[in-house]
Write an enzyme that holds these catalytic residues in place. Structure first.
Site, mmCIF file in Angstrom:
data_model
loop_
_atom_site.group_PDB
_atom_site.id
_atom_site.type_symbol
_atom_site.label_atom_id
_atom_site.label_comp_id
_atom_site.label_asym_id
_atom_site.label_seq_id
_atom_site.Cartn_x
_atom_site.Cartn_y
_atom_site.Cartn_z
ATOM 1 N N GLY A 44 0.829 -1.192 0.000
ATOM 2 C CA GLY A 44 0.000 0.000 0.000
ATOM 3 C C GLY A 44 0.867 1.247 0.000
ATOM 4 O O GLY A 44 1.992 1.223 0.509
ATOM 5 N N GLN A 49 2.819 10.092 1.297
ATOM 6 C CA GLN A 49 4.132 9.445 1.371
ATOM 7 C C GLN A 49 5.028 9.795 0.185
ATOM 8 O O GLN A 49 6.234 9.591 0.232
ATOM 9 C CB GLN A 49 3.984 7.915 1.432
ATOM 10 C CG GLN A 49 3.398 7.415 2.731
ATOM 11 C CD GLN A 49 3.302 5.903 2.708
ATOM 12 O OE1 GLN A 49 2.371 5.341 2.147
ATOM 13 N NE2 GLN A 49 4.281 5.235 3.302
ATOM 14 N N CYS A 91 5.583 -0.155 7.154
ATOM 15 C CA CYS A 91 5.259 1.032 6.360
ATOM 16 C C CYS A 91 6.480 1.426 5.537
ATOM 17 O O CYS A 91 7.599 1.402 6.047
ATOM 18 C CB CYS A 91 4.879 2.170 7.306
ATOM 19 S SG CYS A 91 4.480 3.705 6.478
ATOM 20 N N LEU A 92 6.272 1.797 4.277
ATOM 21 C CA LEU A 92 7.406 2.157 3.409
ATOM 22 C C LEU A 92 8.109 3.435 3.884
ATOM 23 O O LEU A 92 9.251 3.673 3.511
ATOM 24 C CB LEU A 92 6.938 2.331 1.962
ATOM 25 C CG LEU A 92 6.489 1.051 1.248
ATOM 26 C CD1 LEU A 92 5.974 1.355 -0.153
ATOM 27 C CD2 LEU A 92 7.624 0.030 1.175
ATOM 28 N N HIS A 133 -4.547 1.483 7.637
ATOM 29 C CA HIS A 133 -3.175 2.014 7.710
ATOM 30 C C HIS A 133 -3.022 3.187 6.734
ATOM 31 O O HIS A 133 -2.504 4.252 7.093
ATOM 32 C CB HIS A 133 -2.166 0.904 7.384
ATOM 33 C CG HIS A 133 -0.744 1.371 7.290
ATOM 34 N ND1 HIS A 133 0.205 1.067 8.251
ATOM 35 C CD2 HIS A 133 -0.111 2.132 6.365
ATOM 36 C CE1 HIS A 133 1.359 1.631 7.899
ATOM 37 N NE2 HIS A 133 1.201 2.284 6.760
ATOM 38 N N GLU A 134 -3.501 2.986 5.501
ATOM 39 C CA GLU A 134 -3.356 4.038 4.484
ATOM 40 C C GLU A 134 -4.278 5.225 4.787
ATOM 41 O O GLU A 134 -3.904 6.371 4.554
ATOM 42 C CB GLU A 134 -3.624 3.479 3.085
ATOM 43 C CG GLU A 134 -2.722 2.306 2.664
ATOM 44 C CD GLU A 134 -1.233 2.569 2.821
ATOM 45 O OE1 GLU A 134 -0.811 3.734 2.762
ATOM 46 O OE2 GLU A 134 -0.485 1.591 3.026
ATOM 47 N N HIS A 137 -2.614 7.556 7.070
ATOM 48 C CA HIS A 137 -1.675 8.464 6.386
ATOM 49 C C HIS A 137 -2.390 9.730 5.913
ATOM 50 O O HIS A 137 -1.828 10.819 5.976
ATOM 51 C CB HIS A 137 -1.047 7.777 5.161
ATOM 52 C CG HIS A 137 0.131 6.915 5.490
ATOM 53 N ND1 HIS A 137 1.255 7.396 6.113
ATOM 54 C CD2 HIS A 137 0.378 5.605 5.247
ATOM 55 C CE1 HIS A 137 2.145 6.406 6.246
ATOM 56 N NE2 HIS A 137 1.632 5.307 5.737
HETATM 57 NI NI NI Z 1 2.442 3.414 5.606
#
Ligand code: NI
Length: 174
Positions: A44, A49, A91-92, A133-134, A137
């Site tokens: 995701g 991000q 998470c990236l 999660h997204e 963000h």
């Molecule tokens: Ni993330």
């Protein structure tokens, strides 16, 4: 390919603005976001991000090759949640870091597609986790924000290290 912003970049702590322009530019951004997500082996990726403060994210939690399980959620909202799950989340924007986190096990979302059409979608397990999660963000929240203390303690040193690295990087490029 986009650059992925790392914690504690202030962009990650901002509430994103609704998407209002549904045109070819949006399609381009979405395509570029998928490309970036696959490059970094994520499931995701949210627009903030990659430095875009807009309410949209892309997901692919499927086992198959893209694009079968590709999902784009624009201006997403939670419709319903059900049950609980407690498992590892990453998470990236926090490369290599994972923590156990409590989330609902089943989540129904309402969102717009790249043409602006509203749809509803229900996901379980990993997909339910990714939906929320997204969404966090888009609300300026990151996954380490509300961890249980025993999970937070495990990441504390790495988070401090990330803050130091960010400062160093920031001083250099200014
Ligand atoms: Ni993330």
């Amino acid at each position: 390919m986009f650059e992925i912003l790392k914690y504690p970049d202030p962009m990650l702590l901002k509430v994103a603005e609704p998407v209002t322009d549904f045109g070819p530019r949006l399609e381009q951004v979405v395509e570029e976001m998928f490309f970036t997500m696959y490059e970094f082996r994520g499931v995701g990726l949210a627009a903030p991000q990659v430095g875009i403060s807009k309410r949209l994210y892309v997901l692919n939690c499927g086992e198959g090759q893209p694009p079968e399980a590709e999902l784009v959620l624009i201006n997403p909202e939670v419709v319903a949640i059900e049950g609980e799950q407690y498992s590892d989340e990453g998470c990236l924007s926090f490369p290599g870091m994972f923590a156990k986190k409590l989330r609902p096990n089943k989540v129904t979302m309402r969102a717009q597609d790249t043409k602006g059409k509203w749809f509803e979608i229900t996901g379980e397990k990993l997909l339910a986790r990714a939906f929320l999660h997204e969404l966090d963000h888009l609300n300026g929240k990151v996954f380490v924000n509300d961890l249980e203390p025993q999970e937070y303690i495990k990441l504390r040193k790495e988070l401090e290290q990330m803050k130091r690295e960010y400062k160093r990087e920031h001083a250099r490029t200014r």
